[in-house]
Write a protein that holds these residues in place. Sequence first.
Motif, PDB file in Angstrom:
ATOM      1  N   LEU A  68      89.346  14.170   9.409  1.00 37.87           N
ATOM      2  CA  LEU A  68      90.749  14.424   9.570  1.00 37.87           C
ATOM      3  C   LEU A  68      91.336  14.318  10.974  1.00 37.87           C
ATOM      4  N   GLU A  69      92.217  13.652  10.918  1.00 31.52           N
ATOM      5  CA  GLU A  69      92.901  13.614  12.452  1.00 31.52           C
ATOM      6  C   GLU A  69      94.413  14.301  12.136  1.00 31.52           C
ATOM      7  N   LYS A  70      95.026  14.727  13.303  1.00 34.24           N
ATOM      8  CA  LYS A  70      96.022  15.325  13.318  1.00 34.24           C
ATOM      9  C   LYS A  70      97.061  14.735  12.160  1.00 34.24           C
ATOM     10  N   ALA A  71      97.507  13.420  12.322  1.00 38.57           N
ATOM     11  CA  ALA A  71      98.298  12.701  11.586  1.00 38.57           C
ATOM     12  C   ALA A  71      98.613  12.936  10.002  1.00 38.57           C
ATOM     13  N   ASP A  72      97.369  13.035   9.601  1.00 35.46           N
ATOM     14  CA  ASP A  72      96.979  13.377   8.134  1.00 35.46           C
ATOM     15  C   ASP A  72      96.897  14.832   7.826  1.00 35.46           C
ATOM     16  N   THR A  73      97.182  15.652   8.595  1.00 33.69           N
ATOM     17  CA  THR A  73      97.004  17.195   8.196  1.00 33.69           C
ATOM     18  C   THR A  73      97.911  17.494   6.760  1.00 33.69           C
ATOM     19  N   GLY A  74      97.702  17.992   5.863  1.00 32.64           N
ATOM     20  CA  GLY A  74      98.508  18.531   4.956  1.00 32.64           C
ATOM     21  C   GLY A  74      98.541  17.302   3.806  1.00 32.64           C
ATOM     22  N   SER A  75      97.817  16.267   3.908  1.00 30.28           N
ATOM     23  CA  SER A  75      97.918  15.509   2.860  1.00 30.28           C
ATOM     24  C   SER A  75      97.220  15.758   1.554  1.00 30.28           C
ATOM     25  N   GLY A  76      97.806  15.850   0.461  1.00 26.55           N
ATOM     26  CA  GLY A  76      97.410  16.584  -0.842  1.00 26.55           C
ATOM     27  C   GLY A  76      97.520  17.799  -0.717  1.00 26.55           C
ATOM     28  N   ALA A  77      98.384  18.308  -0.084  1.00 26.90           N
ATOM     29  CA  ALA A  77      98.650  19.831  -0.078  1.00 26.90           C
ATOM     30  C   ALA A  77      99.835  20.249  -1.165  1.00 26.90           C
ATOM     31  N   THR A  78     100.699  19.229  -1.657  1.00 25.33           N
ATOM     32  CA  THR A  78     101.545  19.610  -2.604  1.00 25.33           C
ATOM     33  C   THR A  78     101.552  19.056  -4.094  1.00 25.33           C
ATOM     34  N   GLY A  79     100.624  17.938  -3.920  1.00 19.79           N
ATOM     35  CA  GLY A  79     100.453  17.195  -5.178  1.00 19.79           C
ATOM     36  C   GLY A  79      99.244  16.453  -5.230  1.00 19.79           C
ATOM     37  N   GLU A  80      98.890  15.770  -6.210  1.00 18.13           N
ATOM     38  CA  GLU A  80      97.775  15.008  -6.502  1.00 18.13           C
ATOM     39  C   GLU A  80      97.352  13.863  -5.601  1.00 18.13           C
ATOM     40  N   GLU A  81      98.628  13.297  -4.996  1.00 15.35           N
ATOM     41  CA  GLU A  81      98.312  12.189  -4.400  1.00 15.35           C
ATOM     42  C   GLU A  81      97.752  12.572  -2.944  1.00 15.35           C
ATOM     43  N   GLU A 114      99.826  23.336   5.198  1.00 13.80           N
ATOM     44  CA  GLU A 114      98.721  22.593   6.187  1.00 13.80           C
ATOM     45  C   GLU A 114      97.373  22.149   5.529  1.00 13.80           C
ATOM     46  N   ILE A 115      97.088  22.648   4.140  1.00 13.63           N
ATOM     47  CA  ILE A 115      95.849  22.364   3.578  1.00 13.63           C
ATOM     48  C   ILE A 115      95.741  20.778   3.381  1.00 13.63           C
ATOM     49  N   THR A 116      94.539  20.168   3.682  1.00  9.62           N
ATOM     50  CA  THR A 116      94.351  18.846   3.505  1.00  9.62           C
ATOM     51  C   THR A 116      93.448  18.897   2.260  1.00  9.62           C
ATOM     52  N   SER A 117      93.684  18.012   1.365  1.00  8.75           N
ATOM     53  CA  SER A 117      92.773  18.153   0.069  1.00  8.75           C
ATOM     54  C   SER A 117      92.731  16.679  -0.444  1.00  8.75           C
ATOM     55  N   PRO A 118      91.373  16.251  -0.647  1.00 11.19           N
ATOM     56  CA  PRO A 118      91.536  14.527  -0.882  1.00 11.19           C
ATOM     57  C   PRO A 118      91.409  14.504  -2.326  1.00 11.19           C
ATOM     58  N   ARG A 119      91.616  13.179  -2.745  1.00 14.33           N
ATOM     59  CA  ARG A 119      91.395  12.896  -4.168  1.00 14.33           C
ATOM     60  C   ARG A 119      89.861  12.627  -4.351  1.00 14.33           C
ATOM     61  N   GLN A 120      89.179  13.377  -5.287  1.00 15.32           N
ATOM     62  CA  GLN A 120      87.689  13.281  -5.402  1.00 15.32           C
ATOM     63  C   GLN A 120      87.311  12.434  -6.627  1.00 15.32           C
ATOM     64  N   ARG A 121      86.681  11.541  -6.278  1.00 15.71           N
ATOM     65  CA  ARG A 121      86.171  10.665  -7.430  1.00 15.71           C
ATOM     66  C   ARG A 121      84.750  10.244  -7.595  1.00 15.71           C
ATOM     67  N   HIS A 122      83.813  11.270  -7.109  1.00 18.75           N
ATOM     68  CA  HIS A 122      82.377  11.254  -7.300  1.00 18.75           C
ATOM     69  C   HIS A 122      81.741  10.031  -6.440  1.00 18.75           C
ATOM     70  N   THR A 123      82.372   9.907  -5.135  1.00 23.99           N
ATOM     71  CA  THR A 123      81.775   8.996  -4.422  1.00 23.99           C
ATOM     72  C   THR A 123      81.166   9.385  -3.198  1.00 23.99           C
ATOM     73  N   THR A 124      80.604   8.530  -2.569  1.00 25.45           N
ATOM     74  CA  THR A 124      80.097   8.941  -1.093  1.00 25.45           C
ATOM     75  C   THR A 124      80.955   8.771   0.237  1.00 25.45           C
TER      76      THR A 124
END
Length: 267
Positions: free
Chosen positions: A91-104, A76-86
């Motif tokens: 986070l809405e329900k449909a995207d929970t868990g994005s980035g939990a198991t891999g870099e994407e 259930e972790i949601t983790s973004p791809r950080q790129r030093h942006t602003t």
Amino acid sequence: MAPEDPFVQEDWKPLLLWRFTAAAPGTQVYFTSRPGGLSRVPYESLNLGFHVGDEPEAVRENRSLLCSTLGLDAQEITSPRQRHTTEIAVLEKADTGSGATGEESVFDPCDGLITMLPGAPLLLHFADCVPVVLTAQTDKGPAVSVVHAGRQGLMDGIVGKAVSTLMSETGATRDWITAAIGPAIGPCCYEVDEDTAIAFRKRFNPDRVSGRFLDLKQAVVDELVAATLWRDNIFVLEICTACNDRFYSYRRDGVTGRHGAIAWIES
């Protein structure tokens, strides 16, 4: 009234975590450190970042260990791809868990997440940059935000943008927002070239620059105050990641792992 020092060191063996006790009711905030995971040199040991070259299975195991310790589901972790942006995303329900198991992640690029969803942990990773966690009470319930404030993002205004987005998206007001600034490189160790120091001095309070050494954490504090937060609701964990080998430091080590800031709303 919030405690004077709300950062509590908790030894969960083998993990060493710092809990932020002044978080808004119904929210939880933790900062992780380096010990207790399964990653091998040069990422040893609780590396939480997929993007640094570590074995993906080791990162998944490390995240699972962290979540089992905290009573969370790693999927259930949601983790973004950080790129030093602003870029700040909600986070809405449909995207929970994005980035939990891999870099994407669907959040790419993204350096700050906000949610009001219960049981949806937000995890961002760091190795000298400043973790900023905002928690709030609103008329609709608690809200949390985790922000990656590196020097470039800080210069470009990510901290103020995170506060204004939190307020506009959740209805939070300054009276009910608390900020935690986690472990990051300190002014003792963060030396930059002369041009960068001059630009930082122009952008922020000149007191945040000593010669060519920058004080990122206090610049974050200034940005939070400028974004209307009460100074008494802003707390700084005084740990320099470059000085303290219990944390990852890109400046110190080059190739290395990432510790994390994780926050969630209780179910």
